[in-house]
Write a protein that holds these residues in place. Structure first.
Motif, short mmCIF file in Angstrom:
data_model
loop_
_atom_site.label_atom_id
_atom_site.label_comp_id
_atom_site.label_asym_id
_atom_site.label_seq_id
_atom_site.Cartn_x
_atom_site.Cartn_y
_atom_site.Cartn_z
N TYR A 6 0.83 -1.20 0.00
CA TYR A 6 0.00 0.00 0.00
C TYR A 6 0.87 1.25 0.00
CZ TYR A 6 -3.30 3.56 1.52
OH TYR A 6 -4.04 4.70 1.61
N GLN A 7 1.94 1.24 0.80
CA GLN A 7 2.85 2.38 0.82
C GLN A 7 3.48 2.59 -0.56
OE1 GLN A 7 5.46 1.11 3.97
NE2 GLN A 7 4.40 2.33 5.51
N ALA A 8 3.88 1.49 -1.19
CA ALA A 8 4.47 1.58 -2.54
C ALA A 8 3.45 2.14 -3.52
CB ALA A 8 4.96 0.21 -2.99
N ARG A 9 2.22 1.74 -3.38
CA ARG A 9 1.17 2.24 -4.27
C ARG A 9 1.00 3.74 -4.12
NH1 ARG A 9 -4.94 -0.30 -4.29
NH2 ARG A 9 -5.92 1.23 -5.63
N LEU A 10 1.07 4.26 -2.90
CA LEU A 10 0.98 5.69 -2.68
C LEU A 10 2.14 6.43 -3.34
CD1 LEU A 10 -0.04 5.84 1.11
CD2 LEU A 10 -1.52 6.21 -0.86
N LEU A 11 3.34 5.87 -3.20
CA LEU A 11 4.52 6.51 -3.77
C LEU A 11 4.48 6.50 -5.29
CD1 LEU A 11 7.26 5.11 -1.37
CD2 LEU A 11 6.42 7.45 -1.48
N ILE A 12 4.02 5.39 -5.86
CA ILE A 12 3.91 5.31 -7.32
C ILE A 12 2.89 6.31 -7.83
CG2 ILE A 12 3.23 3.80 -9.24
CD1 ILE A 12 4.39 1.46 -7.56
N ALA A 13 1.78 6.46 -7.10
CA ALA A 13 0.76 7.44 -7.49
C ALA A 13 1.31 8.86 -7.42
CB ALA A 13 -0.46 7.31 -6.58
N ALA A 14 2.29 9.09 -6.53
CA ALA A 14 2.91 10.41 -6.41
C ALA A 14 3.98 10.64 -7.46
CB ALA A 14 3.51 10.57 -5.01
N GLY A 15 4.30 9.60 -8.25
CA GLY A 15 5.27 9.76 -9.33
C GLY A 15 6.61 9.09 -9.09
N ALA A 16 6.72 8.22 -8.10
CA ALA A 16 8.00 7.58 -7.80
C ALA A 16 8.43 6.65 -8.94
CB ALA A 16 7.91 6.78 -6.50
N ALA A 17 9.71 6.71 -9.28
CA ALA A 17 10.28 5.81 -10.28
C ALA A 17 11.14 4.73 -9.64
CB ALA A 17 11.13 6.61 -11.28
N THR A 76 -2.22 13.35 1.67
CA THR A 76 -1.24 13.74 2.68
C THR A 76 0.16 13.81 2.09
OG1 THR A 76 -2.61 12.68 4.38
CG2 THR A 76 -0.34 13.20 4.97
N ILE A 77 0.52 12.82 1.28
CA ILE A 77 1.84 12.83 0.63
C ILE A 77 1.94 14.01 -0.33
CG2 ILE A 77 3.34 11.56 -0.97
CD1 ILE A 77 2.45 9.01 0.34
N ALA A 78 0.85 14.33 -1.01
CA ALA A 78 0.86 15.44 -1.97
C ALA A 78 1.16 16.76 -1.27
CB ALA A 78 -0.47 15.52 -2.70
N ILE A 79 0.74 16.93 -0.02
CA ILE A 79 1.01 18.16 0.71
C ILE A 79 2.51 18.37 0.88
CG2 ILE A 79 0.76 19.30 2.96
CD1 ILE A 79 -1.99 17.92 3.18
N VAL A 80 3.23 17.30 1.21
CA VAL A 80 4.68 17.39 1.39
C VAL A 80 5.36 17.69 0.06
CG1 VAL A 80 6.75 16.12 2.07
CG2 VAL A 80 4.65 15.87 3.39
N LEU A 81 4.87 17.09 -1.02
CA LEU A 81 5.48 17.29 -2.33
C LEU A 81 5.24 18.71 -2.85
CD1 LEU A 81 4.69 13.90 -4.08
CD2 LEU A 81 6.89 14.71 -3.25
N ARG A 82 4.17 19.34 -2.43
CA ARG A 82 3.88 20.70 -2.90
C ARG A 82 4.82 21.73 -2.31
NH1 ARG A 82 -1.81 19.32 -2.58
NH2 ARG A 82 -1.93 20.26 -0.52
N ASP A 83 5.42 21.45 -1.16
CA ASP A 83 6.33 22.41 -0.53
C ASP A 83 7.55 22.63 -1.41
OD1 ASP A 83 7.01 23.82 2.18
OD2 ASP A 83 8.84 22.76 1.58
N THR A 84 8.03 23.87 -1.47
CA THR A 84 9.12 24.21 -2.39
C THR A 84 10.50 24.19 -1.74
OG1 THR A 84 8.75 26.56 -1.89
CG2 THR A 84 7.62 25.64 -3.83
#
Length: 367
Positions: A6-17, A76-84
């Motif tokens: 499930y964690q891997a699925r979240l990361l892949i959805a966020a764009g992880a390669a 929740t993961i998207a919030i961290v990724l949005r930070d610059t």
């Protein structure tokens, strides 16, 4: 699925390669989970130390770190990724934090998600090997004045947390399932399907009901609804058809949770097909009763505009009010109950046209 999948699925959805799993010992169960993760087209590496992790990382990569035992959602993961900033830590106030959470200074505790510069891993690798990778990474990030991002208030209700006990994992897993369904962008899914799913999905999961069985039951109910429409009971038939669409929606959601993408796509197509057949049946029924061509014409127009709207309405740009296949049936239902099905078809056709126009304009704005 297992938590690490499930964690891997979240990361892949966020764009992880690439996914790097820090683990002390490889078990047969973990090897099976890693093999299933790799089938999703992402590189999966297992390491035992910061030195090995640093060797696997590209120096220009963007690193997202998830805590051991973390349950969270894509939002929740998207919030961290949005930070610059370079480094960012999602945190909760230390006073109300769960026991065992890492403290990161400023009276804050780490909430289990971080975005770090890959150099932090190299810095940990230069330290003695007995240093704990996760704790040391956090200290390095804190010393580098990482940005603190407060965990949203509704995230815990959605199941966010770090757990290591099976019963806690089960409870938080239920919350995540409910949030995943409630977060759908279609108003029909959010306000009609989601309440049903919150009640039914935990029971279906507990009994290990296959997704195709749930979807098959929905298709059967939908077929009964079509028969009722053809038999001259449009309002009753529509109600039963909508129940069938809900059953197919539950099956699609189950398939999505279990990562059965092909099954989910088939059931999504079945919902659209069921809605189209119901609309066609309503148009034919009007022609049979009144001998007017307007019923079939409106039904055909509605189906065409609905198909175009679905093609143009990309999920990531979808707005809550846009139409969806089962939503058309719900809009027609009041008119069918009042005996003015033709007006219901006309109104729903206008709804489909407005959805299509809005979807096209949204796409144009993205170009």
């Amino acid at each position: 699925m297992t938590l690490i999948e499930y964690q891997a699925r979240l990361l892949i959805a966020a764009g992880a390669a690439q996914i790097i799993i820090v683990v002390a010992r490889l078990t047969p169960e973990l090897l099976g989970a890693i093999a299933r993760i790799a089938q999703r087209g992402v590189v999966v590496d297992t390491v035992r130390s910061a030195v090995e992790a640093a060797e696997k990382l590209h120096p220009l990569s963007r690193l997202v770190v998830l805590a051991d035992g973390l349950i969270t959602t894509e939002d929740t993961i998207a919030i961290v990724l949005r930070d610059t900033g370079t480094d960012a830590l999602m945190v909760v106030p230390e006073a109300g934090a769960e026991a065992g959470l890492e403290r990161v200074g400023g009276q804050m505790a780490w909430a289990g998600v971080a975005r770090l510069d890959p150099r932090r891993v190299a810095e940990v690798a230069a330290l003695p090997r007995d240093y704990d990778l996760q704790s040391t990474l956090l200290r390095m990030a804190a010393q580098a004045r990482a940005t603190h991002i407060l965990l949203p208030g509704d995230a815990e209700k959605a199941g966010h947390g770090i757990v290591h006990r099976a019963e806690t994992l089960d409870a938080r897993g239920r919350a995540v399932v409910a949030r995943l369904v409630a977060g759908r962008r279609s108003w029909f899914d959010r306000y009609i399907l989601a309440p049903v799913a919150r009640l039914a999905l935990p029971r279906l999961v507990e009994r290990a009901v296959p997704s195709h069985v749930a979807g098959g039951a929905g298709a059967g109910v939908g077929a009964v609804g079509l028969i009722l429409i053809f038999a001259g009971f449009p309002a009753l038939g529509l109600c039963v058809t909508i129940l069938g669409a809900l059953g197919l929606g539950l099956g699609e959601t189950l398939a999505g949770l279990r990562d059965e993408q092909n099954v989910a796509r088939v059931q999504s197509a079945a919902i659209a097909l069921l809605a189209a057949l119901a609309i066609a049946a309503l148009g034919w029924q009007h022609y049979r009763l009144w001998g007017e061509d307007m019923g079939p014409v409106l039904a055909l127009m509605l189906i065409i505009f609905a198909i175009l709207a679905e093609r143009a309405g990309l999920y990531r740009f979808r707005r809550r009010w846009w139409a969806s296949p089962p939503a058309y049936l719900l809009v027609i239902l009041p008119a069918a109950m009042l005996g003015v099905t033709l007006w219901g078809l006309a109104l729903t056709t206008v709804y489909a046209i407005v959805t299509l126009v809005s979807a096209i304009e949204t796409l144009r704005a993205q170009v």
